[in-house]
Design a protein around this motif. Sequence first.
Motif, PDB file in Angstrom:
ATOM      1  N   GLN A   1       0.851  -1.186   0.000  1.00  0.00           N
ATOM      2  CA  GLN A   1       0.000   0.000   0.000  1.00  0.00           C
ATOM      3  C   GLN A   1       0.886   1.235   0.000  1.00  0.00           C
ATOM      4  OE1 GLN A   1      -2.975   0.112   3.111  1.00  0.00           O
ATOM      5  NE2 GLN A   1      -4.206   1.557   1.933  1.00  0.00           N
ATOM      6  N   ALA A   2       0.758   2.004  -1.077  1.00  0.00           N
ATOM      7  CA  ALA A   2       1.479   3.258  -1.208  1.00  0.00           C
ATOM      8  C   ALA A   2       0.637   4.384  -0.619  1.00  0.00           C
ATOM      9  CB  ALA A   2       1.793   3.530  -2.669  1.00  0.00           C
ATOM     10  N   PRO A   3       1.260   5.492  -0.243  1.00  0.00           N
ATOM     11  CA  PRO A   3       0.505   6.611   0.332  1.00  0.00           C
ATOM     12  C   PRO A   3      -0.594   7.072  -0.606  1.00  0.00           C
ATOM     13  CG  PRO A   3       2.850   6.936   0.639  1.00  0.00           C
ATOM     14  CD  PRO A   3       2.714   5.738  -0.246  1.00  0.00           C
ATOM     15  N   GLY A   4      -1.801   7.178  -0.073  1.00  0.00           N
ATOM     16  CA  GLY A   4      -2.923   7.656  -0.853  1.00  0.00           C
ATOM     17  C   GLY A   4      -3.504   6.657  -1.825  1.00  0.00           C
ATOM     18  N   LYS A   5      -3.031   5.418  -1.785  1.00  0.00           N
ATOM     19  CA  LYS A   5      -3.532   4.409  -2.728  1.00  0.00           C
ATOM     20  C   LYS A   5      -4.116   3.229  -1.959  1.00  0.00           C
ATOM     21  CE  LYS A   5      -0.454   5.479  -6.587  1.00  0.00           C
ATOM     22  NZ  LYS A   5       0.479   4.918  -7.594  1.00  0.00           N
ATOM     23  N   GLU A   6      -4.881   2.428  -2.664  1.00  0.00           N
ATOM     24  CA  GLU A   6      -5.460   1.247  -2.067  1.00  0.00           C
ATOM     25  C   GLU A   6      -4.403   0.137  -1.971  1.00  0.00           C
ATOM     26  OE1 GLU A   6     -10.118   1.767  -3.515  1.00  0.00           O
ATOM     27  OE2 GLU A   6      -8.922   0.059  -4.192  1.00  0.00           O
ATOM     28  N   ARG A   7      -4.670  -0.779  -1.051  1.00  0.00           N
ATOM     29  CA  ARG A   7      -3.783  -1.920  -0.923  1.00  0.00           C
ATOM     30  C   ARG A   7      -3.907  -2.782  -2.173  1.00  0.00           C
ATOM     31  NH1 ARG A   7      -3.440  -4.726   4.905  1.00  0.00           N
ATOM     32  NH2 ARG A   7      -3.204  -2.497   5.322  1.00  0.00           N
ATOM     33  N   GLU A   8      -2.774  -3.246  -2.712  1.00  0.00           N
ATOM     34  CA  GLU A   8      -2.805  -4.031  -3.934  1.00  0.00           C
ATOM     35  C   GLU A   8      -1.996  -5.317  -3.787  1.00  0.00           C
ATOM     36  OE1 GLU A   8      -1.039  -2.025  -7.263  1.00  0.00           O
ATOM     37  OE2 GLU A   8       0.921  -1.844  -6.305  1.00  0.00           O
ATOM     38  N   PHE A   9      -2.442  -6.323  -4.493  1.00  0.00           N
ATOM     39  CA  PHE A   9      -1.793  -7.617  -4.508  1.00  0.00           C
ATOM     40  C   PHE A   9      -0.445  -7.514  -5.221  1.00  0.00           C
ATOM     41  CE2 PHE A   9      -1.580 -12.192  -4.626  1.00  0.00           C
ATOM     42  CZ  PHE A   9      -0.969 -12.492  -5.835  1.00  0.00           C
ATOM     43  N   VAL A  10       0.556  -8.214  -4.678  1.00  0.00           N
ATOM     44  CA  VAL A  10       1.880  -8.240  -5.289  1.00  0.00           C
ATOM     45  C   VAL A  10       2.223  -9.649  -5.773  1.00  0.00           C
ATOM     46  CG1 VAL A  10       4.345  -7.909  -4.884  1.00  0.00           C
ATOM     47  CG2 VAL A  10       2.702  -6.336  -3.849  1.00  0.00           C
ATOM     48  N   ALA A  11       2.162 -10.616  -4.865  1.00  0.00           N
ATOM     49  CA  ALA A  11       2.516 -11.990  -5.220  1.00  0.00           C
ATOM     50  C   ALA A  11       1.958 -12.931  -4.162  1.00  0.00           C
ATOM     51  CB  ALA A  11       4.026 -12.159  -5.312  1.00  0.00           C
ATOM     52  N   GLY A  12       1.707 -14.183  -4.576  1.00  0.00           N
ATOM     53  CA  GLY A  12       1.192 -15.167  -3.636  1.00  0.00           C
ATOM     54  C   GLY A  12       1.713 -16.549  -3.962  1.00  0.00           C
ATOM     55  N   ILE A  13       1.692 -17.431  -2.957  1.00  0.00           N
ATOM     56  CA  ILE A  13       2.198 -18.786  -3.134  1.00  0.00           C
ATOM     57  C   ILE A  13       1.335 -19.766  -2.360  1.00  0.00           C
ATOM     58  CG2 ILE A  13       3.828 -18.573  -1.205  1.00  0.00           C
ATOM     59  CD1 ILE A  13       5.804 -20.274  -2.907  1.00  0.00           C
ATOM     60  N   ARG A  14       1.076 -20.923  -2.948  1.00  0.00           N
ATOM     61  CA  ARG A  14       0.378 -22.008  -2.282  1.00  0.00           C
ATOM     62  C   ARG A  14       1.389 -23.023  -1.773  1.00  0.00           C
ATOM     63  NH1 ARG A  14      -4.653 -24.715  -5.083  1.00  0.00           N
ATOM     64  NH2 ARG A  14      -4.838 -25.429  -2.941  1.00  0.00           N
ATOM     65  N   TRP A  15       0.917 -23.917  -0.920  1.00  0.00           N
ATOM     66  CA  TRP A  15       1.831 -24.922  -0.387  1.00  0.00           C
ATOM     67  C   TRP A  15       2.312 -25.864  -1.472  1.00  0.00           C
ATOM     68  CZ3 TRP A  15       1.204 -30.285  -0.226  1.00  0.00           C
ATOM     69  CH2 TRP A  15      -0.042 -30.766  -0.661  1.00  0.00           C
TER      70      TRP A  15
END
Length: 126
Positions: A41-55
Amino acid sequence: QVHLVESGGGLVQAGGSLRLSCAPSGSGFDKSNHAIAWFRQAPGKEREFVAGIRWTGYRYYADSVKGRFTISRNNAENTIDLQMNSLEPEDTAVYYCSARGQGGAVLVDSASYGYWGQGTRVTVVS
């Protein structure tokens, strides 16, 4: 309960690299049933997805970081790491580690994640 602790943020020049780590713990954490994702989450912006991992090892990246960031499991340290290369000023944000159960699918919607770390700040200067 699931607890997530991030580390590794800091200040870096554009083009540089940083490695973030997320340490999951708690009686409710089951790595075979949880997906771990990084959001920012950058200042003044919404939280955004970056990366994810499953088991299973399945990984998914936002287009903005594909080819520059790598998410991986560090089995020796029991952490989920985010290696960030070729950093740009636009990557400046607070980075959060998150976890979701329910079969552990990687989703890009932050509302799908029930557990969050405290965040670690990444600042990229030009």
